[in-house]
Structure formats: structure tokens, C-alpha cells
Design a protein around this motif. Structure first.
Motif, PDB file in Angstrom:
ATOM      1  N   ASP A 265       0.843  -1.190   0.000  1.00 45.57           N
ATOM      2  CA  ASP A 265       0.000   0.000   0.000  1.00 45.57           C
ATOM      3  C   ASP A 265       0.882   1.245   0.000  1.00 45.57           C
ATOM      4  O   ASP A 265       1.768   1.384   0.857  1.00 45.57           O
ATOM      5  CB  ASP A 265      -0.902   0.031   1.242  1.00 45.57           C
ATOM      6  CG  ASP A 265      -1.944  -1.075   1.224  1.00 45.57           C
ATOM      7  OD1 ASP A 265      -2.390  -1.424   0.126  1.00 45.57           O
ATOM      8  OD2 ASP A 265      -2.293  -1.577   2.304  1.00 45.57           O
ATOM      9  N   ARG A 266       0.658   2.135  -0.961  1.00 46.43           N
ATOM     10  CA  ARG A 266       1.392   3.405  -0.998  1.00 46.43           C
ATOM     11  C   ARG A 266       1.070   4.154   0.289  1.00 46.43           C
ATOM     12  O   ARG A 266      -0.105   4.319   0.659  1.00 46.43           O
ATOM     13  CB  ARG A 266       0.947   4.201  -2.232  1.00 46.43           C
ATOM     14  CG  ARG A 266       1.594   5.580  -2.378  1.00 46.43           C
ATOM     15  CD  ARG A 266       2.970   5.505  -2.966  1.00 46.43           C
ATOM     16  NE  ARG A 266       3.534   6.826  -3.207  1.00 46.43           N
ATOM     17  CZ  ARG A 266       3.452   7.465  -4.380  1.00 46.43           C
ATOM     18  NH1 ARG A 266       2.838   6.907  -5.408  1.00 46.43           N
ATOM     19  NH2 ARG A 266       4.016   8.654  -4.522  1.00 46.43           N
ATOM     20  N   ILE A 267       2.097   4.625   0.967  1.00 46.43           N
ATOM     21  CA  ILE A 267       1.874   5.272   2.255  1.00 46.43           C
ATOM     22  C   ILE A 267       2.756   6.506   2.387  1.00 46.43           C
ATOM     23  O   ILE A 267       3.879   6.545   1.901  1.00 46.43           O
ATOM     24  CB  ILE A 267       2.141   4.291   3.432  1.00 46.43           C
ATOM     25  CG1 ILE A 267       1.402   4.728   4.697  1.00 46.43           C
ATOM     26  CG2 ILE A 267       3.624   4.113   3.687  1.00 46.43           C
ATOM     27  CD1 ILE A 267      -0.082   4.471   4.667  1.00 46.43           C
ATOM     28  N   GLN A 268       2.234   7.515   3.036  1.00 42.27           N
ATOM     29  CA  GLN A 268       2.954   8.750   3.312  1.00 42.27           C
ATOM     30  C   GLN A 268       3.067   8.867   4.824  1.00 42.27           C
ATOM     31  O   GLN A 268       2.060   8.813   5.540  1.00 42.27           O
ATOM     32  CB  GLN A 268       2.141   9.912   2.737  1.00 42.27           C
ATOM     33  CG  GLN A 268       2.881  11.205   2.571  1.00 42.27           C
ATOM     34  CD  GLN A 268       1.978  12.233   1.913  1.00 42.27           C
ATOM     35  OE1 GLN A 268       1.521  13.162   2.574  1.00 42.27           O
ATOM     36  NE2 GLN A 268       1.693  12.065   0.633  1.00 42.27           N
ATOM     37  N   ILE A 269       4.298   8.972   5.314  1.00 43.35           N
ATOM     38  CA  ILE A 269       4.546   9.002   6.757  1.00 43.35           C
ATOM     39  C   ILE A 269       5.002  10.401   7.165  1.00 43.35           C
ATOM     40  O   ILE A 269       5.975  10.926   6.620  1.00 43.35           O
ATOM     41  CB  ILE A 269       5.619   7.966   7.158  1.00 43.35           C
ATOM     42  CG1 ILE A 269       5.178   6.560   6.735  1.00 43.35           C
ATOM     43  CG2 ILE A 269       5.877   8.012   8.662  1.00 43.35           C
ATOM     44  CD1 ILE A 269       6.237   5.493   6.951  1.00 43.35           C
ATOM     45  N   HIS A 270       4.290  10.996   8.107  1.00 40.50           N
ATOM     46  CA  HIS A 270       4.625  12.331   8.602  1.00 40.50           C
ATOM     47  C   HIS A 270       5.185  12.196  10.018  1.00 40.50           C
ATOM     48  O   HIS A 270       4.477  11.741  10.928  1.00 40.50           O
ATOM     49  CB  HIS A 270       3.385  13.233   8.632  1.00 40.50           C
ATOM     50  CG  HIS A 270       2.880  13.603   7.268  1.00 40.50           C
ATOM     51  ND1 HIS A 270       2.694  14.911   6.883  1.00 40.50           N
ATOM     52  CD2 HIS A 270       2.558  12.852   6.195  1.00 40.50           C
ATOM     53  CE1 HIS A 270       2.256  14.941   5.638  1.00 40.50           C
ATOM     54  NE2 HIS A 270       2.163  13.693   5.197  1.00 40.50           N
ATOM     55  N   LYS A 271       6.443  12.574  10.203  1.00 39.81           N
ATOM     56  CA  LYS A 271       7.088  12.489  11.516  1.00 39.81           C
ATOM     57  C   LYS A 271       7.319  13.886  12.071  1.00 39.81           C
ATOM     58  O   LYS A 271       7.942  14.731  11.434  1.00 39.81           O
ATOM     59  CB  LYS A 271       8.428  11.761  11.396  1.00 39.81           C
ATOM     60  CG  LYS A 271       9.223  11.682  12.703  1.00 39.81           C
ATOM     61  CD  LYS A 271      10.533  10.941  12.514  1.00 39.81           C
ATOM     62  CE  LYS A 271      11.300  10.829  13.823  1.00 39.81           C
ATOM     63  NZ  LYS A 271      12.005  12.064  14.182  1.00 39.81           N
ATOM     64  N   ASN A 272       6.784  14.132  13.237  1.00 44.01           N
ATOM     65  CA  ASN A 272       6.985  15.392  13.947  1.00 44.01           C
ATOM     66  C   ASN A 272       7.374  15.050  15.376  1.00 44.01           C
ATOM     67  O   ASN A 272       6.528  14.893  16.251  1.00 44.01           O
ATOM     68  CB  ASN A 272       5.712  16.238  13.909  1.00 44.01           C
ATOM     69  CG  ASN A 272       5.937  17.636  14.456  1.00 44.01           C
ATOM     70  OD1 ASN A 272       7.034  17.987  14.860  1.00 44.01           O
ATOM     71  ND2 ASN A 272       4.882  18.447  14.486  1.00 44.01           N
ATOM     72  N   GLY A 273       8.690  14.891  15.598  1.00 40.26           N
ATOM     73  CA  GLY A 273       9.158  14.423  16.892  1.00 40.26           C
ATOM     74  C   GLY A 273       8.710  12.988  17.119  1.00 40.26           C
ATOM     75  O   GLY A 273       8.973  12.099  16.314  1.00 40.26           O
TER      76      GLY A 273
END
Length: 366
Positions: A265-273
Motif C-alpha cells: 500500500d502506498r503510504i505517506q509518513i509524517h514524523k513530527n518528533g
């Protein structure tokens, strides 16, 4: 003609007017005429303070304010049969269930088009007179349909929609539910006609409501908005071509970089701390991946704030290979429930999007 947009209310506009717009656009071949008709509808029947109520029905596949309906054609056919009070053994019930063929045995004229097959069935049970359903009422019923937890509740909402519409209107509502209006006009054209900056703003926010609220004045340009960690960014998708020869022709003989195609599955991961969010290619929030992946992301991704684009898969430690497609949800739920398994979530990362809007490939393959 109705009053101008300065005094009219979008929610009070009859859905029959929007259905007429859909009919006209779908039958018109010239792109410029389609766009101008859309613009005239927006200017005449919609209030700038609430463009979203109408635009979310015109671009249903981009509306993320409403949850998913859980009604693909197979389930929707059964729900319509129940909403219409039909016997499952009736010819029309067979027609709906076997919509790909247009009927139980023979190929029908509308075979393969669910909304047209459904309209064949509906026209024998609905009148031609509009029930007066407004855009506001339709959005309310669609909200209820999306929040319904079982088929019985969904069937009840569909029955209410059938009672408040005629066949033509219900056909378009079915297409809205399936999120594909087949109007023959691209969302790019609709965005451009709505506002010159609409597409750019949507691409960095994936928020149709925000676009409608911020871009009320078509003559006022919008300052370019930066990408925000925690808000889905529209991913770049490959162009679909017929075969390898056509793909090679598009490249004009240039040197290319080729990456493996992973079946996940195409996935976009957003990391903020320590906060990590996951979004699909359709901008849907996939928080179920958090238990199986977030600690790994926080521990191994050195950037404090970044956006990663990749493919979410399942790795089978006993077989030392990737698991078959379709097992992501099962393993994500197992991780959430603390169950031991030889399978675990893993993510192949392709791109890191930094906050200065520049792309960097994580690796180059030759």
C-alpha cells in the motif's frame, strides 16, 4: 434563473439544479463549455461562504470531511434491492446483482455501468418529478449514510433518498456514493475554473474544504502555502500507459532510473518528533499502522520533522520474504492487539520530502 450568489444559499439550492448541470456537462464535448457551465453554476447558485457544500458533490473522490460509505457496487446492489423492497429472485434484482453483464443471463445495453443499470431499475419505481431535495439535505443524508454502522441503517438512508428524488437525480447520487461522476472533465479543469490557485493549494493540503473556504474570491491570488507535517500532501503518481513499448516511447531514449515495484500500500509518513501520522495515496488517515511502525520510525529516522513516501508491506520472518498483498490490515491489527506473529509490518521508503519543498531520492538504482 435563481438569484445571484451574493444572496443565495448553497444548502438551499435544489439538488435537481446540480443534477441538471451533471447531465449537461456529461453530454457536452467541448471542454471550455463544460468549464464555463460549471463557473455559471457556482456564480449563480452558490454562496461564497459555502462553496464547499456543492463542490464536495462535484468532486466526491476528493472529499475527506465525510467518512467512507462502505458501499462498493456489490454491497450497494443488495442495499438498493432492500431499499426498494424487491424480492432477490426478481428480474430487476438479478439485473442489479449482475450489473457487469446488465442482467442475469444476457448482456444489457448498460452492462458494466452500475449507475445506468440502477437507473433502469429505479425508473420503473420512481416518478419523473423531483422530490425537492436540497443540497443541504443531500449532504446531511450522505453524512448519515457514511456514519451508518450496518447495512440496515444504510438501506434506510437509501430508501429516504429514493423517496426524495426522481430517477435521474438518484442516478447521480449513486455516482456520488461511488465517487465517480464520469463527467468527462478533469478535476484539474474544475480547480482552475474555481480559482487559479485551487489546484496548488489542494496539492499541499489535500483539504477540499480548506480550498473552498480560503479561495472565495477568484480574482484574489493566494499566497503559496508551505507543506505542513501532519497534513497529507498529494503524491505524484505514475502515468498509466498500455504497455512497455508505450512507456519507453514516452522516455524519448533518455537514461532512466528504475525501482522495484513492491506490491503493498502506498503510504505517506509524517514524523513530527514522537508524533507519527500515516496517509494513503487517497489522503486517508491510517492510524492503525501506529502500533506496528511508529516506534521504528521514531528510533531510525534522524530528521525531527519530515515527510516520507513509500510502500507499506508485511515481512514474513519465517519464510524470509514479503507476504502476499492484502495482509497489511491483519498484521496492523495484530500489532495493535499485542499478538505475536512471524509477520511484521515494514516500509520501503522511496522519497523524503523536506520542508523546503525539495525532493531527494533515498537511493539511486542502476
Amino acid at each position: 434563473m435563481a438569484s445571484s450568489s451574493s444572496s443565495s444559499s448553497t444548502e438551499h439550492t435544489k439538488f435537481s439544479i446540480l443534477a441538471s448541470l451533471f447531465n449537461w456537462i456529461s453530454k457536452t464535448k467541448t471542454s471550455s463549455r463544460k468549464r464555463s457551465k460549471f463557473r455559471k453554476f457556482i456564480d449563480t447558485f452558490c454562496s461564497p461562504s459555502d462553496y464547499f457544500s456543492a463542490v464536495r458533490l462535484i468532486l466526491p473522490n476528493l472529499d475527506r470531511e465525510r467518512g467512507t460509505y462502505g458501499l462498493k457496487e456489490s454491497v450497494l446492489s443488495v442495499s438498493l434491492i432492500e431499499a426498494l423492497g424487491m424480492s432477490r429472485d426478481s428480474p430487476d434484482a438479478f439485473k442489479l446483482i449482475n450489473w457487469r453483464k446488465g442482467g442475469a443471463n444476457a448482456t444489457g445495453a448498460n452492462a458494466g455501468n452500475f449507475s445506468l443499470v440502477a437507473s433502469e431499475v429505479l425508473q420503473r419505481r420512481q416518478g419523473t418529478t423531483s422530490g425537492g431535495l436540497t443540497i443541504g439535505e443531500l449532504n446531511g443524508l450522505l453524512d448519515k449514510l457514511a456514519s451508518s454502522e450496518n447495512r440496515g441503517e444504510k438501506t434506510s438512508v437509501l430508501a429516504a433518498l429514493i423517496n426524495k428524488t426522481n430517477t435521474q437525480e438518484m442516478m447521480w447520487i449513486i455516482m456520488i456514493i461511488l465517487k465517480d461522476l464520469k463527467l468527462g472533465i478533469s478535476e484539474k479543469s474544475i480547480f482552475h475554473e474555481f480559482h487559479p490557485d485551487a489546484e496548488d493549494l489542494f496539492n499541499v493540503t489535500c483539504d477540499l474544504k480548506l480550498v473552498c473556504e480560503k479561495l472565495r474570491d477568484r480574482n484574489q491570488r493566494h499566497k503559496r502555502q508551505d507543506i505542513e507535517v501532519g497534513k497529507a500532501v498529494r503524491p505524484q503518481l505514475a502515468m498509466r500507459v498500455s504497455d512497455a513499448h508505450a512507456a519507453w516511447k514516452k522516455l524519448h531514449g533518455k537514461e532512466v532510473v528504475v525501482e522495484c515495484k513492491f506490491d503493498g500500500d502506498r503510504i505517506q509518513i509524517h514524523k513530527n518528533g514522537a508524533n507519527v501520522h500515516y496517509f494513503s495515496r487517497n489522503f486517508l488517515d491510517h492510524s492503525e499502522y501506529a502500533h506496528g511502525m511508529s516506534d521504528i520510525i521514531v528510533q531510525n529516522v534522524l530528521d525531527e520533522r519530515c515527510i516520507l513516501d513509500g510502500e507499506m508491506l508485511v515481512w514474513d520472518t519465517s519464510l524470509n520474504r514479503f507476504a502476499e498483498f492484502g495482509s497489511n490490515q491483519e498484521i496492523a491489527n495484530a500489532a495493535r492487539d499485542g499478538l505475536d506473529s512471524d509477520r511484521q509490518l515494514c516500509c520501503i521508503l522511496f522519497i523524503r520530502l523536506d520542508l523546503k519543498l525539495s525532493f531527494s531520492f533515498s537511493s539511486a538504482l542502476r
